[in-house]
Design a protein around this motif. Structure first.
Motif, PDB file in Angstrom:
ATOM      1  N   ILE A  91      39.457  32.681  52.977  1.00  0.00           N
ATOM      2  CA  ILE A  91      37.968  32.523  52.566  1.00  0.00           C
ATOM      3  C   ILE A  91      37.945  32.937  51.134  1.00  0.00           C
ATOM      4  N   GLY A  92      37.235  31.921  50.499  1.00  0.00           N
ATOM      5  CA  GLY A  92      36.894  31.806  49.046  1.00  0.00           C
ATOM      6  C   GLY A  92      35.941  32.943  48.463  1.00  0.00           C
ATOM      7  N   ALA A  93      36.013  33.248  47.339  1.00  0.00           N
ATOM      8  CA  ALA A  93      34.898  34.281  46.932  1.00  0.00           C
ATOM      9  C   ALA A  93      35.006  34.388  45.412  1.00  0.00           C
ATOM     10  N   ASN A  94      33.676  34.571  44.717  1.00  0.00           N
ATOM     11  CA  ASN A  94      33.791  34.854  43.175  1.00  0.00           C
ATOM     12  C   ASN A  94      34.394  35.788  42.995  1.00  0.00           C
ATOM     13  N   LYS A  95      33.916  37.289  43.735  1.00  0.00           N
ATOM     14  CA  LYS A  95      34.356  38.555  43.585  1.00  0.00           C
ATOM     15  C   LYS A  95      34.887  39.054  44.945  1.00  0.00           C
ATOM     16  N   VAL A  96      36.196  39.971  44.636  1.00  0.00           N
ATOM     17  CA  VAL A  96      36.343  40.663  45.864  1.00  0.00           C
ATOM     18  C   VAL A  96      36.607  41.972  45.605  1.00  0.00           C
ATOM     19  N   GLY A  97      35.854  42.832  46.473  1.00  0.00           N
ATOM     20  CA  GLY A  97      35.682  44.260  46.349  1.00  0.00           C
ATOM     21  C   GLY A  97      36.779  44.941  47.409  1.00  0.00           C
ATOM     22  N   CYS A  98      37.631  45.893  47.350  1.00  0.00           N
ATOM     23  CA  CYS A  98      38.434  46.521  48.288  1.00  0.00           C
ATOM     24  C   CYS A  98      38.088  47.838  48.400  1.00  0.00           C
TER      25      CYS A  98
ATOM     26  N   LYS B 129      37.247  47.730  37.959  1.00  0.00           N
ATOM     27  CA  LYS B 129      37.928  46.611  38.265  1.00  0.00           C
ATOM     28  C   LYS B 129      39.224  46.759  38.026  1.00  0.00           C
ATOM     29  N   THR B 130      40.157  45.701  38.490  1.00  0.00           N
ATOM     30  CA  THR B 130      41.458  45.649  38.306  1.00  0.00           C
ATOM     31  C   THR B 130      41.874  44.787  37.344  1.00  0.00           C
ATOM     32  N   HIS B 131      43.152  44.698  37.060  1.00  0.00           N
ATOM     33  CA  HIS B 131      43.424  44.108  35.657  1.00  0.00           C
ATOM     34  C   HIS B 131      43.196  42.390  36.208  1.00  0.00           C
ATOM     35  N   ILE B 132      43.068  41.914  37.493  1.00  0.00           N
ATOM     36  CA  ILE B 132      43.017  40.691  38.087  1.00  0.00           C
ATOM     37  C   ILE B 132      41.485  40.366  37.830  1.00  0.00           C
ATOM     38  N   ASP B 133      41.331  39.234  37.373  1.00  0.00           N
ATOM     39  CA  ASP B 133      39.894  38.919  37.248  1.00  0.00           C
ATOM     40  C   ASP B 133      39.061  38.708  38.733  1.00  0.00           C
ATOM     41  N   GLY B 134      38.205  39.247  38.931  1.00  0.00           N
ATOM     42  CA  GLY B 134      37.301  39.081  40.191  1.00  0.00           C
ATOM     43  C   GLY B 134      37.914  40.122  41.299  1.00  0.00           C
ATOM     44  N   LEU B 135      38.659  40.809  41.105  1.00  0.00           N
ATOM     45  CA  LEU B 135      39.366  41.778  41.868  1.00  0.00           C
ATOM     46  C   LEU B 135      38.803  43.120  41.790  1.00  0.00           C
TER      47      LEU B 135
ATOM     48  N   LEU C 297      28.803  47.957  40.024  1.00  0.00           N
ATOM     49  CA  LEU C 297      30.017  47.557  39.275  1.00  0.00           C
ATOM     50  C   LEU C 297      30.247  45.744  39.733  1.00  0.00           C
ATOM     51  N   LEU C 298      30.252  45.557  41.158  1.00  0.00           N
ATOM     52  CA  LEU C 298      30.335  44.426  41.495  1.00  0.00           C
ATOM     53  C   LEU C 298      29.306  43.375  41.191  1.00  0.00           C
TER      54      LEU C 298
END
Lengths: 416, 95
Positions: free
Chosen positions: A226-233, A350-356, A380-381
């Protein structure tokens, strides 16, 4: 369908045949603007506020089991904002304010009950510490009141104030604290999010992240990519397990915390009471069961069950505080997995990974934080900037020496 | 849980206090160029696995020895118990 008194009467007269499932069960689409991993309280609240307050579209919540089956369904349901430190108190006071308006906001009965919380004092040093804490709370707009032993006995005549070892010398009360029907919080947020177009996808386990050139393109799941611009955990106790799939190590350990419910009794305990000499807290649910808990078991665990020594310890603390507890039978107990951070405070960053993006480290205080956590994570998201009340919940506070350590325990997660 | 102490035999886990991941034996070199980053990772980051975990337990209410316990964090099953001293020595950490 909006709930109202009229609707209840209408359904009562027509055999309750008009009630419908309150959220859909959609198939995952191939791409979303924002994916939230974790259909617990925090994840569902995040999706709700993203859709309602931040105008985001195309949002999905992915849950490996069923929504509300994790810690939001297995906690002691206490809400409060009696924190000391500047990084925490404005955030938790924001959360308490959101709780106060929550049911009207999402049109769902979450049984928010501001029956008050009382932290007991057993020594002069503790009185000083709690006075300071009460002042810090009031400076941040929260309510706090120091109670004398007489005032406490007026309201809680069953407390053992003359215990030889730990006499009760007073207490810090927050009258706006209380309890909430925990499952209804998950259901209310889920319904509110679903009504605004959020896809809540259950039985969909995230098995990995698709990362390219330092950017997160989406998630691999048990139901396909599943693709996404942003992923929040927002997966609480499973945070380390999930983030290891993005090769991240987190400043946290997962620990098991047990909670207990007695048989149902007539109303006997008003409000929430916490023992200041050990770790014990107790309230009475609207069904009548005494809901109580204490310390972590103390070792890393992903098993949603604990061991007997802590059961004994919790029950001993309870008996010391209110001997009448010995007359009640323990009905059931359970364990939940806590994402214990290294300073006892959460991370929304945010993490160091863009979009995560990451939300976790709630230790065993995540339930009360649910509305503010969802709101701040949504902020934040959506805006790529932390909410003003959550600016200190950063990953890099550990490397920069800016810990938010309420209890002053250092980097020992099982002591927070 | 029962921890099978190498010297004392099976003991109740309640006699022990828990420190954490056994990687805490590997204290970084404070004179290293990368000491600040090394100590941040040593002090704050944990692999926190779901499954086999090697961890430090202290026999506080017993002979006060440190043990390295290999335990499954999903089932709580303990598969191996070593003296932390021996583990540290094999890694060249102790005399």
């Amino acid at each position: 369908m909006r709930y109202s008194g009229f609707q209840v009467i209408k359904e009562a007269l027509t055999g309750h045949k008009g009630w419908k499932p309150v959220w859909r069960d959609p198939e995952p689409q191939s791409h979303y603007d924002i994916i939230i991993i974790g259909g617990g309280g925090h994840g569902l609240a995040t999706a709700y506020y993203l859709a309602k307050e931040f105008g985001e579209k195309k949002i999905a919540v992915l849950e490996k089991g069923w929504i509300g089956g994790g810690n939001v369904g297995r906690n002691t349901t206490i809400i409060r904002s009696n924190y000391l430190l500047d990084g925490n108190e404005p955030f938790y006071e924001m959360s308490l304010k959101l709780w106060e308006g929550l049911e009207q906001d999402f049109n769902y009965n979450a049984m928010v009950s501001q029956r008050g919380i009382l932290n007991l004092i057993h020594s002069d040093a503790q009185r000083d510490a709690f006075t300071r804490r009460g002042n810090a709370m009031m400076l941040n707009g929260a309510d706090a009141e120091m109670l004398s032993t007489e005032q406490i006995l007026d309201r809680y005549p069953f407390l053992n104030v003359n215990d030889a070892r730990f006499p009760i010398k007073g207490g810090l009360a927050q009258h706006r604290g209380g309890t909430v029907r925990h499952d209804a919080v998950a259901w209310g947020y889920a319904r509110g999010a679903d009504m605004r177009g959020v896809d809540i996808i259950q039985n969909c386990e995230v098995t990995g992240f698709r990362l390219e050139n330092g950017k997160c393109l989406g998630v691999e799941t048990s139901r396909g990519f599943i693709g996404a611009n942003k992923v929040g955990c927002a997966v609480a106790g499973s945070s380390s397990r999930l983030m290891s799939k993005a090769d991240m190590q987190l400043p946290m350990e997962s620990h098991v915390l047990q909670a207990f419910v007695s048989e149902g009794l007539k109303p006997v305990i008003p409000g929430v009471i916490t023992f200041g000499a050990g770790h014990f807290y107790c309230s009475q649910s609207d069904k009548g069961g005494l809901v109580f808990g204490g310390d972590l078991d103390g070792y890393n665990s992903y098993a949603q069950r604990g061991n007997m020594p802590v059961v004994e310890d919790v029950c001993e603390s309870g008996m010391a505080l209110m001997p009448m507890l010995g007359r009640a039978r323990l009905l059931r107990m359970w364990g939940g997995i806590m994402d214990m951070s290294m300073d006892g405070s959460p991370i929304i960053d945010k993490t160091h990974i863009d979009g995560l993006y990451f939300n976790g480290g709630w230790c065993y205080g995540g339930f009360k934080a649910t509305p503010a956590s969802g709101f701040c994570f949504a902020h934040l998201l959506s805006r790529d900037a932390p909410h003003p009340n959550a600016t200190e919940f950063r990953f890099d506070r550990f490397s920069r020496g800016l810990m938010i350590d309420e209890k002053g325990m250092g980097n020992q997660p099982n002591l927070h | 849980m029962i921890i099978n102490h190498p010297l004392l035999g099976p003991r109740d886990a309640a006699e022990f206090t828990y420190l954490g991941d056994a990687s805490l034996i590997n204290r970084p070199d404070w004179q290293s160029e990368t000491a600040a980053q090394d100590f941040y990772e040593y002090g704050y980051l944990r692999s926190n696995p779901a499954g086999i975990h090697r961890e430090l337990w202290f026999h506080e209410a017993g002979d006060r020895s440190w043990l390295v316990v290999t335990r499954n964090t999903v089932t709580h099953e303990i598969s191996n118990v070593e003296m932390a001293r021996d583990v540290a020595r094999t890694q060249g950490r102790s005399k």
